[in-house]
Structure formats: structure tokens, C-alpha cells
Design an enzyme around this catalytic site. Sequence first.
Site, short mmCIF file in Angstrom:
data_model
loop_
_atom_site.label_atom_id
_atom_site.label_comp_id
_atom_site.label_asym_id
_atom_site.label_seq_id
_atom_site.Cartn_x
_atom_site.Cartn_y
_atom_site.Cartn_z
CE1 TYR A 1 -11.95 6.65 -2.07
CE2 TYR A 1 -12.30 6.60 -4.44
CZ TYR A 1 -12.09 7.32 -3.28
OH TYR A 1 -12.03 8.68 -3.34
N GLY A 2 -11.72 -0.04 -2.23
CA GLY A 2 -11.97 -1.41 -2.73
C GLY A 2 -12.88 -2.24 -1.85
CB CYS B 1 -5.71 -3.80 -7.79
SG CYS B 1 -5.46 -2.84 -6.28
CB THR B 2 -3.68 1.36 -8.06
OG1 THR B 2 -4.36 1.07 -6.83
CG2 THR B 2 -4.56 2.19 -8.95
CG HIS B 3 -2.14 -0.86 -3.92
ND1 HIS B 3 -3.06 0.05 -4.38
CD2 HIS B 3 -1.73 -0.40 -2.70
CE1 HIS B 3 -3.21 1.00 -3.47
NE2 HIS B 3 -2.42 0.75 -2.45
CG ASP C 1 -5.69 5.45 -6.67
OD1 ASP C 1 -6.59 4.65 -6.97
OD2 ASP C 1 -4.75 5.17 -5.90
CB SER C 2 -8.89 4.91 -3.50
OG SER C 2 -7.85 4.00 -3.81
CD GLU D 1 -1.61 1.96 0.88
OE1 GLU D 1 -1.47 2.75 1.80
OE2 GLU D 1 -2.16 2.24 -0.21
CB CYS E 1 -9.08 4.11 -8.47
SG CYS E 1 -9.71 3.00 -7.23
CG ASN E 2 -7.92 -1.47 -11.61
OD1 ASN E 2 -8.03 -2.14 -12.62
ND2 ASN E 2 -6.78 -0.88 -11.29
CB THR E 3 -12.27 0.25 -6.69
OG1 THR E 3 -11.29 -0.73 -6.30
CG2 THR E 3 -13.55 -0.01 -5.94
N1 DGL Z 1 -6.96 1.99 -6.03
C1 DGL Z 1 -7.67 0.75 -5.71
C2 DGL Z 1 -7.90 -0.04 -7.00
O1 DGL Z 1 -7.16 0.07 -7.96
C3 DGL Z 1 -6.92 -0.07 -4.68
C4 DGL Z 1 -6.89 0.55 -3.30
C5 DGL Z 1 -8.26 0.73 -2.69
O2 DGL Z 1 -8.91 -0.27 -2.34
O3 DGL Z 1 -8.68 1.87 -2.57
O4 DGL Z 1 -8.83 -0.77 -7.08
#
Ligand code: DGL
Length: 263
Positions: A35-36, A177-179, A3-4, A145, A66-68
Site C-alpha cells: 500500500y505504501g 512502518c510494519t516492516h 494490514d496491507s 519480505e 499498517c502505518n500507511t
Molecule cells: N504495512 C505498510 C506500512 O506499515 C508497509 C508495507 C506496504 O507498503 O504495504 O506502512
Amino acid sequence: MFDSGLGGLTVVRALRSALPDEDIVYLGDTARVPYGTKGPETVIRYALGCSRHLVARGVKAIVIACNTVSAVAPDHVRAALDVPVLGVIDPGARAAVAATSSGRVGILATAGTIASGAYPRAVATQSTRVEAIGQAAPLLVPLAEEGWLEGDVPRLAVERYLAPLADAGVDVVVLGCTHYPLFRDLIEREAQRMISPNVRIVDSARATADDVVAFLNDRGLRADPRPTGGSIRVCVTDRSGQFHAIASRFLGEAIEAPELVDL
Ligand code: DGL
């Protein structure tokens, strides 16, 4: 799994409860998160670096938490490294299509994921009668976070992000998104108030865990049951002071000191 940053530990959490015997190596690119907000070329380059690191550790498959990254990079990783790669977008889209009655599903995700059009494409491959409406919800990442999960600030942000989805008449909201699983209760409450008491929330982390189970079963790759269960090894590219607080919030259990790696 990579993941990012540490948000992908929500996917580890879902995977652990579905597959308690698997050894998981988790790489969080904490030096370069988020990364988003970055463009696809950069995200693909970072994804290749993370994936090479995991392949060098002898993993049997890579789950992109990570979705991104899942939105833009899986084919690039497969082509470059010849390793099975599973992402979080297809399972989330499939679960959303299964859950909708109105044929309109809302996607909350990072700006990068929304700009990629990956969710509408994934939904379109599942059903021609379902439309995906995307809404970038970038502020939820730093709030998660920060551990700021309840109260006026996250509630107002969620309200603002849900408004266009409510106007579009969706009956499903995907946490893309992971968060966002950390805001699940808040998003569900606000969506019930703003959209309908029957609105459905789809957590792509859980849908992904189901996909990984099916993948390992199909290939006969599942780890044998062990009394102690599988291990979790967490690697990061930067060790910030906040690691333990953030990581255990996402994982839902205490976590050992991470290994610092250089990509
Ligand atoms: N892990 C990213 C996602 O799921 C969220 C955090 C980021 O922007 O890196 O898209």
C-alpha cells in the site's frame, strides 16, 4: 487487526505479549500489498474493504497495523462503520515526543505515510516544541519480505535513509512502518554511529500495543484470562508460496495455515 500484507504481524506480536488472552483476527491484504506506494484514495478504499470484512466477523475493535493506512484512513473507517478504530501513528508519535530531548524526531516510513504528513501532524498535537522530520525508506519493505535483514545491502540502505535525519539533528528515530522492527538492531547500530550513541529508537508496534491495552481497560472490554490464552486467526487475500517463512519471521512464532478470503 489488518494490514496491507504480513508485516502487521509485528504488531500482532507486540499485542500478543501485552494482551495474551485476546482472540485476534488478522487480515493481511496480500493480494494488493504494498500500500505504501499507492495514493490515499486507493488506500482508503482498500482499508474500508478490510474493515468491513472484520466487522462482519464480529470484532469489538479494529487495530490498523499498517502505518500507511493509519496515516490516511482511520476517520473514514470510523465514519463508515461506527466501530472503534485504533491506528499506529498516534501511539508512535506520542512515544517519540516523550523520548526526545532535542525536540527533533526522525520518522522512517513508506512514501505514502511520509507524503500524508500524518506523523508531523500527530507530533504537533502532542507538543508544539517538537518537530518531526520524515524520511521515506521504501527499500526496507522488500528487503524484510526477502528476509535480507543483515549484511551490506540493508546496511547501505539504512545508512542512506538515516543520513538526512542525522543532518537534521534528530535524537529519536521512529520505526514508522510494519516492516522496520525487523531491522531494529541494524537501524539502532547505524543511528548510534551516525547520529549519537544516545539516539532513541521508537517502535510504533510496541507503542500501539500499550494504546490497545489502555483502550480495552477504559472500556471494560478486556478478555478474561484463559489458561490457553487467546487465539490468532490469520486471513489473507492471496496465498503465496512464501507465506509460512514470511509470516513466522514477522510473528516470531510458527503460524497455522491462513484462511483465504475474498474482499
Ligand atoms: N504495512 C505498510 C506500512 O506499515 C508497509 C508495507 C506496504 O507498503 O504495504 O506502512
